[in-house]
Motif scaffolding. Structure first.
Motif, PDB file in Angstrom:
ATOM      1  N   ASP A  20     -66.175 -78.014 -28.694  1.00 17.12           N
ATOM      2  CA  ASP A  20     -65.631 -76.892 -27.933  1.00 17.12           C
ATOM      3  C   ASP A  20     -64.554 -76.175 -28.731  1.00 17.12           C
ATOM      4  O   ASP A  20     -64.474 -74.940 -28.740  1.00 17.12           O
ATOM      5  CB  ASP A  20     -65.048 -77.396 -26.602  1.00 17.12           C
ATOM      6  N   VAL A  21     -63.705 -76.952 -29.412  1.00 20.71           N
ATOM      7  CA  VAL A  21     -62.683 -76.345 -30.256  1.00 20.71           C
ATOM      8  C   VAL A  21     -63.337 -75.569 -31.400  1.00 20.71           C
ATOM      9  O   VAL A  21     -62.912 -74.464 -31.757  1.00 20.71           O
ATOM     10  CB  VAL A  21     -61.722 -77.417 -30.810  1.00 20.71           C
ATOM     11  N   ALA A  22     -64.394 -76.166 -31.983  1.00 18.86           N
ATOM     12  CA  ALA A  22     -65.101 -75.497 -33.067  1.00 18.86           C
ATOM     13  C   ALA A  22     -65.719 -74.190 -32.590  1.00 18.86           C
ATOM     14  O   ALA A  22     -65.704 -73.178 -33.306  1.00 18.86           O
ATOM     15  CB  ALA A  22     -66.173 -76.416 -33.642  1.00 18.86           C
ATOM     16  N   GLU A  23     -66.255 -74.167 -31.361  1.00 13.97           N
ATOM     17  CA  GLU A  23     -66.859 -72.947 -30.832  1.00 13.97           C
ATOM     18  C   GLU A  23     -65.806 -71.862 -30.638  1.00 13.97           C
ATOM     19  O   GLU A  23     -66.061 -70.676 -30.881  1.00 13.97           O
ATOM     20  CB  GLU A  23     -67.560 -73.245 -29.503  1.00 13.97           C
ATOM     21  N   THR A  24     -64.609 -72.255 -30.214  1.00 10.82           N
ATOM     22  CA  THR A  24     -63.522 -71.290 -30.073  1.00 10.82           C
ATOM     23  C   THR A  24     -63.147 -70.690 -31.422  1.00 10.82           C
ATOM     24  O   THR A  24     -62.922 -69.482 -31.556  1.00 10.82           O
ATOM     25  CB  THR A  24     -62.296 -71.955 -29.436  1.00 10.82           C
ATOM     26  N   LEU A  25     -63.091 -71.543 -32.445  1.00  9.84           N
ATOM     27  CA  LEU A  25     -62.784 -71.055 -33.785  1.00  9.84           C
ATOM     28  C   LEU A  25     -63.867 -70.106 -34.284  1.00  9.84           C
ATOM     29  O   LEU A  25     -63.588 -69.062 -34.890  1.00  9.84           O
ATOM     30  CB  LEU A  25     -62.617 -72.234 -34.744  1.00  9.84           C
ATOM     31  N   LEU A  26     -65.141 -70.447 -34.023  1.00  4.21           N
ATOM     32  CA  LEU A  26     -66.234 -69.567 -34.433  1.00  4.21           C
ATOM     33  C   LEU A  26     -66.162 -68.223 -33.721  1.00  4.21           C
ATOM     34  O   LEU A  26     -66.459 -67.171 -34.298  1.00  4.21           O
ATOM     35  CB  LEU A  26     -67.581 -70.240 -34.153  1.00  4.21           C
ATOM     36  N   THR A  27     -65.739 -68.247 -32.451  1.00  9.59           N
ATOM     37  CA  THR A  27     -65.593 -67.001 -31.701  1.00  9.59           C
ATOM     38  C   THR A  27     -64.541 -66.106 -32.337  1.00  9.59           C
ATOM     39  O   THR A  27     -64.715 -64.890 -32.465  1.00  9.59           O
ATOM     40  CB  THR A  27     -65.221 -67.299 -30.244  1.00  9.59           C
ATOM     41  N   LEU A  28     -63.437 -66.707 -32.769  1.00 11.17           N
ATOM     42  CA  LEU A  28     -62.391 -65.942 -33.440  1.00 11.17           C
ATOM     43  C   LEU A  28     -62.881 -65.370 -34.761  1.00 11.17           C
ATOM     44  O   LEU A  28     -62.566 -64.229 -35.127  1.00 11.17           O
ATOM     45  CB  LEU A  28     -61.164 -66.828 -33.681  1.00 11.17           C
ATOM     46  N   LEU A  29     -63.674 -66.144 -35.500  1.00  9.49           N
ATOM     47  CA  LEU A  29     -64.189 -65.666 -36.778  1.00  9.49           C
ATOM     48  C   LEU A  29     -65.176 -64.521 -36.598  1.00  9.49           C
ATOM     49  O   LEU A  29     -65.289 -63.635 -37.447  1.00  9.49           O
ATOM     50  CB  LEU A  29     -64.854 -66.811 -37.540  1.00  9.49           C
ATOM     51  N   ARG A  30     -65.923 -64.555 -35.493  1.00 10.85           N
ATOM     52  CA  ARG A  30     -66.896 -63.491 -35.245  1.00 10.85           C
ATOM     53  C   ARG A  30     -66.252 -62.235 -34.672  1.00 10.85           C
ATOM     54  O   ARG A  30     -66.891 -61.196 -34.594  1.00 10.85           O
ATOM     55  CB  ARG A  30     -67.988 -63.988 -34.287  1.00 10.85           C
ATOM     56  N   ASP A  31     -65.017 -62.326 -34.259  1.00  9.95           N
ATOM     57  CA  ASP A  31     -64.340 -61.197 -33.629  1.00  9.95           C
ATOM     58  C   ASP A  31     -64.008 -60.152 -34.691  1.00  9.95           C
ATOM     59  O   ASP A  31     -63.172 -60.385 -35.564  1.00  9.95           O
ATOM     60  CB  ASP A  31     -63.067 -61.682 -32.936  1.00  9.95           C
ATOM     61  N   ALA A  32     -64.673 -59.004 -34.644  1.00  7.80           N
ATOM     62  CA  ALA A  32     -64.460 -57.936 -35.627  1.00  7.80           C
ATOM     63  C   ALA A  32     -64.627 -56.595 -34.936  1.00  7.80           C
ATOM     64  O   ALA A  32     -65.180 -56.495 -33.840  1.00  7.80           O
ATOM     65  CB  ALA A  32     -65.433 -58.073 -36.795  1.00  7.80           C
ATOM     66  N   SER A  33     -64.128 -55.578 -35.572  1.00  3.57           N
ATOM     67  CA  SER A  33     -64.233 -54.224 -35.044  1.00  3.57           C
ATOM     68  C   SER A  33     -64.977 -53.351 -36.053  1.00  3.57           C
ATOM     69  O   SER A  33     -65.299 -53.792 -37.159  1.00  3.57           O
ATOM     70  CB  SER A  33     -62.834 -53.650 -34.775  1.00  3.57           C
ATOM     71  N   THR A  34     -65.257 -52.126 -35.653  1.00  2.00           N
ATOM     72  CA  THR A  34     -65.922 -51.175 -36.545  1.00  2.00           C
ATOM     73  C   THR A  34     -65.090 -49.904 -36.626  1.00  2.00           C
ATOM     74  O   THR A  34     -64.239 -49.638 -35.776  1.00  2.00           O
ATOM     75  CB  THR A  34     -67.339 -50.837 -36.050  1.00  2.00           C
ATOM     76  N   GLU A  35     -65.363 -49.134 -37.662  1.00  2.00           N
ATOM     77  CA  GLU A  35     -64.661 -47.871 -37.852  1.00  2.00           C
ATOM     78  C   GLU A  35     -65.609 -46.870 -38.491  1.00  2.00           C
ATOM     79  O   GLU A  35     -66.510 -47.249 -39.240  1.00  2.00           O
ATOM     80  CB  GLU A  35     -63.440 -48.075 -38.760  1.00  2.00           C
ATOM     81  N   PRO A  36     -65.451 -45.598 -38.171  1.00  2.00           N
ATOM     82  CA  PRO A  36     -66.267 -44.592 -38.870  1.00  2.00           C
ATOM     83  C   PRO A  36     -65.847 -44.516 -40.329  1.00  2.00           C
ATOM     84  O   PRO A  36     -64.660 -44.428 -40.638  1.00  2.00           O
ATOM     85  CB  PRO A  36     -65.963 -43.291 -38.115  1.00  2.00           C
ATOM     86  N   ARG A  37     -66.811 -44.577 -41.235  1.00  2.00           N
ATOM     87  CA  ARG A  37     -66.508 -44.541 -42.661  1.00  2.00           C
ATOM     88  C   ARG A  37     -67.670 -43.868 -43.379  1.00  2.00           C
ATOM     89  O   ARG A  37     -68.831 -44.235 -43.161  1.00  2.00           O
ATOM     90  CB  ARG A  37     -66.314 -45.959 -43.198  1.00  2.00           C
ATOM     91  N   PRO A  38     -67.407 -42.887 -44.220  1.00  2.00           N
ATOM     92  CA  PRO A  38     -68.502 -42.234 -44.957  1.00  2.00           C
ATOM     93  C   PRO A  38     -69.241 -43.248 -45.830  1.00  2.00           C
ATOM     94  O   PRO A  38     -68.626 -43.984 -46.594  1.00  2.00           O
ATOM     95  CB  PRO A  38     -67.783 -41.183 -45.814  1.00  2.00           C
ATOM     96  N   ASP A  39     -70.537 -43.299 -45.685  1.00  2.00           N
ATOM     97  CA  ASP A  39     -71.365 -44.225 -46.456  1.00  2.00           C
ATOM     98  C   ASP A  39     -72.720 -43.563 -46.640  1.00  2.00           C
ATOM     99  O   ASP A  39     -73.493 -43.444 -45.690  1.00  2.00           O
ATOM    100  CB  ASP A  39     -71.506 -45.555 -45.718  1.00  2.00           C
ATOM    101  N   ILE A  40     -73.004 -43.129 -47.867  1.00  2.00           N
ATOM    102  CA  ILE A  40     -74.236 -42.373 -48.081  1.00  2.00           C
ATOM    103  C   ILE A  40     -75.464 -43.249 -47.871  1.00  2.00           C
ATOM    104  O   ILE A  40     -76.527 -42.752 -47.474  1.00  2.00           O
ATOM    105  CB  ILE A  40     -74.255 -41.711 -49.468  1.00  2.00           C
ATOM    106  N   GLN A  41     -75.355 -44.566 -48.136  1.00  2.00           N
ATOM    107  CA  GLN A  41     -76.494 -45.452 -47.890  1.00  2.00           C
ATOM    108  C   GLN A  41     -76.811 -45.506 -46.401  1.00  2.00           C
ATOM    109  O   GLN A  41     -77.970 -45.351 -45.984  1.00  2.00           O
ATOM    110  CB  GLN A  41     -76.189 -46.863 -48.402  1.00  2.00           C
ATOM    111  N   LEU A  42     -75.785 -45.760 -45.573  1.00  2.00           N
ATOM    112  CA  LEU A  42     -75.995 -45.831 -44.133  1.00  2.00           C
ATOM    113  C   LEU A  42     -76.470 -44.488 -43.583  1.00  2.00           C
ATOM    114  O   LEU A  42     -77.339 -44.448 -42.708  1.00  2.00           O
ATOM    115  CB  LEU A  42     -74.705 -46.249 -43.439  1.00  2.00           C
ATOM    116  N   GLU A  43     -75.913 -43.392 -44.105  1.00  2.00           N
ATOM    117  CA  GLU A  43     -76.327 -42.079 -43.607  1.00  2.00           C
ATOM    118  C   GLU A  43     -77.781 -41.800 -43.960  1.00  2.00           C
ATOM    119  O   GLU A  43     -78.541 -41.273 -43.137  1.00  2.00           O
ATOM    120  CB  GLU A  43     -75.420 -40.990 -44.174  1.00  2.00           C
TER     121      GLU A  43
END
Length: 411
Positions: A20-43
Motif C-alpha cells: 500500500d505504501v509502495a502504491e502511494t509512492l507510485l501514485t506520486l511518481l505518476r503525478d504530472a502536468s502538461t503545458e502547451p509547448r511548440p513541438d513540430i513533431q507533435l504538430e
C-alpha cells in the motif's frame, strides 16, 4: 515536480502494508502536468491524424513513441487501442472464417477480432499498430486492407477512428523486416527523435501537450486551391516524379512518390495551409510522404508560389512588400530584373532601382548586389541614372572590395 496537497493523499503510516505504501509512492511518481509547448513533431503528427491519414513513427527503442501516442489520445479525447502487429497472425487482420448453416448460399463470412468490434461500437478511437517493422511479410500483406480500406474481416472501421503505427529501424528491431513497398506507400512516415529539454522537463513532472490544429474555416477553399496548384504545378514540370519506385529495398520501405502518396501530400498541404502551420511542419509532412528528394523539390516550388508577381512590384514600387526571408527576397529581386530584361523600358528600369533601394533599407544590403549589377547593364544611352542609385553605390563597391580581398586570400 508538482506535489498534491497532503489532504489529497491517503493517510499512511509505518504500520500499513508495504504494498500500500509502495502504491502511494507510485501514485506520486505518476503525478504530472502538461503545458502547451511548440513541438513540430507533435504538430506534424496531430495534423496528419486530423487529415485522417495513416501515420508511421520511426524511431529507436525507448525514444517515446508509445508515450507520445498515449498522450496524443488523451489530448484528443480518443480511446486508445494498441495492437502489437508482430504477435498476431494474418487472420487476425483479415478475419477468421466462420462456417454458417448453408455456406453454398450464404458464403463463409470472416469474423473480425474483438478489438475491431470494440472500435466499431465506440465509433471513434486511435488504433495504434506497434512494432510494425517486426511483423513478417504475411502479416504486412494482411495489414494492407486495414490501412487503406479500413476493413477487418466483414467490419469497416468508422470515420472517427484514426490509425497510427510505430516501428524501429531494422538495425535496432528484434527480428526486424523491411516494410513491403505497398504497405510503406500507404503511410505518412515521421522520424521520431527526442528533445533533451522536453525529456528533462517531463521527468520533472511537466510534459508537452498536443492540441488539435485549429483550421480556419475561412481559408478552406483557399487552402485546397493552393495545395492543388502546388502539387499539380510541380508534377506538370517534373512528370518523372509522379511515380518513382526506389531501387534499394531499404528505401522502398520508406516514403516514395506515387499517385497515392501525392494525393496524401495534397491533403496534407491543404490541412497545413488551413491551420497556418510553419514551413518546418510542412517539410516533415511532405518529405515523410513522397521522400526527401521530391519533397524538397515541392517545397522549393511552394516557395516560388509565395513570391510576389514582378509586374505588380514594378507597377507600384513604393507600396511593394518584399519577402522577409533572405532567399525569397533574393529570388523576388532577381525576378524583377528578369522582367525588366524581358521588356526593357525607362519607367520599368527606374521602378526596379526604386525596389532595390527599398530592399536595402528594409533588409540585408548584400542581397541587392547581383540584381543591381545586372540591372545596371540593362541601361540604354538615353536613360538618365536615377538619384536613388547613390544609396546602392556603397553596397556594390563594398561587395566588390570584399570579393577582391577573398580572391587575394585564395591566391
Amino acid at each position: 515536480m508538482p506535489v498534491r496537497p497532503s489532504s489529497v493523499l491517503p493517510r499512511i503510516s509505518v504500520d500499513d502494508p508495504q504494498l500500500d505504501v509502495a502504491e502511494t509512492l507510485l501514485t506520486l511518481l505518476r503525478d504530472a502536468s502538461t503545458e502547451p509547448r511548440p513541438d513540430i513533431q507533435l504538430e506534424a503528427l496531430t495534423l496528419a491524424v486530423a487529415a485522417d491519414l495513416p501515420v508511421l513513427l520511426w524511431g529507436e527503442p525507448g525514444i517515446g513513441k508509445t508515450a507520445a501516442l498515449t498522450q496524443l489520445a488523451a489530448a484528443l479525447d480518443l480511446p486508445l487501442t494498441t495492437v502489437i502487429a508482430s504477435v498476431h497472425e494474418p487472420s487476425d487482420f483479415s478475419g477468421l472464417p466462420i462456417v454458417v448453416d448453408d455456406p453454398a448460399e450464404q458464403g463463409v463470412p470472416m469474423a473480425p477480432p474483438d478489438w475491431a468490434v470494440r472500435l466499431v461500437r465506440a465509433g471513434r478511437g486511435l488504433l495504434f499498430l506497434d512494432e510494425l517493422s517486426t511483423a513478417p511479410p504475411a502479416v504486412q500483406a494482411a495489414l494492407l486492407r486495414l490501412v487503406l480500406e479500413r476493413r477487418i474481416g466483414a467490419l469497416r472501421l468508422p470515420p472517427g477512428v484514426r490509425i497510427v503505427a510505430a516501428a524501429n529501424p531494422r538495425s535496432s528491431a528484434a527480428d526486424g523486416w523491411e516494410l513491403s513497398p505497398p504497405l510503406a506507400n500507404r503511410f505518412v512516415h515521421l522520424q521520431w527523435t527526442h528533445d533533451h529539454e522536453v525529456v528533462v522537463r517531463g521527468l520533472g513532472g511537466t510534459w508537452p501537450r498536443a492540441t488539435l490544429p485549429r483550421l480556419d474555416p475561412h481559408r478552406l477553399p483557399e487552402a485546397v486551391d493552393f495545395a492543388r496548384r502546388a502539387v499539380c504545378g510541380l508534377l506538370s514540370a517534373r512528370p518523372a516524379l509522379v511515380h518513382r519506385l526506389p531501387s534499394s529495398e531499404t528505401r522502398r520501405g520508406g516514403p516514395w512518390p506515387s499517385p497515392r502518396s501525392w494525393e496524401m501530400t495534397l491533403r496534407l498541404i491543404a490541412f497545413a495551409t488551413a491551420a497556418g502551420s510553419s514551413r518546418d511542419v510542412l517539410s516533415l509532412l511532405v518529405r515523410g510522404t513522397v521522400g526527401d528528394g521530391p519533397g524538397l523539390e515541392l517545397l522549393a516550388s511552394v516557395d516560388r508560389m509565395d513570391l510576389p508577381d514582378p509586374e505588380e512590384l514594378l507597377a507600384d514600387p513604393a507600396a511593394a512588400v518584399l519577402p522577409e526571408r533572405g532567399d525569397l527576397r533574393q529570388a523576388a529581386l532577381d525576378g524583377v530584373v528578369a522582367a525588366v530584361r524581358a521588356r526593357p523600358d525607362r519607367s520599368r528600369w527606374d521602378a526596379a532601382w526604386e525596389l532595390l533601394v527599398r530592399a536595402v533599407r528594409t533588409g540585408a544590403p548584400d542581397l541587392v548586389v547581383v540584381p543591381a549589377t545586372t540591372l545596371a547593364s540593362l541601361r540604354r544611352e538615353d536613360w538618365d541614372v536615377p538619384a536613388s542609385i547613390e544609396e546602392l553605390a556603397g553596397v556594390v563597391s563594398l561587395s566588390r572590395r570584399a570579393d577582391e580581398a577573398a580572391a587575394r586570400v585564395a591566391r
